[in-house]
Design an enzyme around this catalytic site. Structure first.
Site: not given
Length: 183
Positions: A55, A77, A170
């Site tokens: 993603g 990441k 977040d």
């Protein structure tokens, strides 16, 4: 604990659970993704071979990778190259790595490694989870007891972070990953 577990982190770092009968169509999708993403097959930092893209978000992409020496699957990441020139964003990314790695809680994704690459990008190597992000699960009706269990576990993870003085800035369903089975 049941076979279901909720983890929170800065991004979903997992393999979506799938029906085994869908494996042939997934293989085709993976192959076309490899053609579209130049990172697939690359060796990152001399130790992680990128296997597939999981993603992407505003600050970076997340990939499934394998540590070449110990053959452990991880999620990587990778900070976007265009973000590297933004010192504030770079510091926020580094702080995320340091903060998350200090928590060590069953409901927080484990950060296993982090480093700077020669081109200035930074990566985090995280545990690779099997399951789905909560936002995808919420597309279908869910038993209230199951959702409550996920929220309780998320709360435990957030409490552990708060206990270390860390605030997740977040928190949203996309950043809650619900694992299934033995990971």
């Amino acid at each position: 604990m049941s076979s279901e577990d909720s983890r929170s982190g800065g991004s979903s770092a997992g393999i979506p659970s799938q029906d085994p009968s869908a494996s042939n169509s997934m293989a085709g999708a993976s192959q076309s993704m490899a053609e579209a993403d130049p990172m697939i097959g690359q060796v990152l930092d001399g130790r992680y071979q990128i296997v597939s893209k999981l993603g992407e978000g505003g600050m970076g992409e997340v990939y499934a990778a394998e540590h070449m020496k110990i053959h452990k699957r991880v999620a990587i990441k990778l900070l976007r190259s265009e973000i590297v020139s933004n010192e504030e964003a770079v510091q926020r990314f580094k702080k995320e790595a340091f903060s998350a790695s200090s928590i060590k809680h069953q409901n927080i994704i484990a950060i296993e490694d982090s480093n700077n690459l020669p081109d200035g990008r930074i990566y985090l190597a995280m545990e690779l989870l099997d399951g789905l992000p909560l936002n995808e699960m919420l597309q279908e009706p869910m038993e209230p007891a199951r959702l409550l269990n996920i929220m309780i576990q998320t709360g435990h993870g957030l409490a552990a972070a708060h206990g270390k003085g860390i605030v997740h800035r977040d928190m949203k369903p996309e950043n809650i990953f619900v694992t299934t089975g033995d990971v």
